[in-house]
Design a protein around this motif. Sequence first.
Motif: not given
Length: 137
Positions: A69-87
């Motif tokens: 995911v890159g240094d900008f976001m690596n090990d930084r996710m606390t919330s997410f949204k899956n606005y795709t049509t896949v898993y």
Amino acid sequence: MRNKLFTLPKKILGTALAAVLLPLLAPTTGAAAQAAADVCRSGYFCIYEHSGFVGRYWAFPSNVHVGYVGDFMNDRMTSFKNYTTVYACLYETANYGHKMSPHGLGAIPPGYWTSNVNPFSNDKLSSIRFTSTYDCD
């Protein structure tokens, strides 16, 4: 001879410029941050640094696997949204190692979102793989 009306002292000009630019450069918080979180568009899996979809964020298109995911976001996710049509399959290490299960899910279904992942998944995301089925293996 200069027109004094259009000649501002440097101190006043600098203060005015700072007053205009600093709010644009400051971190987004509160209602403004919540409005910024709505930038996640259809076809993207969006991750956010903090709960409630605030802080740093990044949007990944579902047509490309993300080995890192890159240094900008690596090990930084606390919330997410899956606005795709896949898993979306989430992994703790680069190149799809050590599958994560935020909220006990094996894969994040289309349309699913959470404003706060479980403590075992918080700040651990490093790679994302997209699949048409629930199976991430």
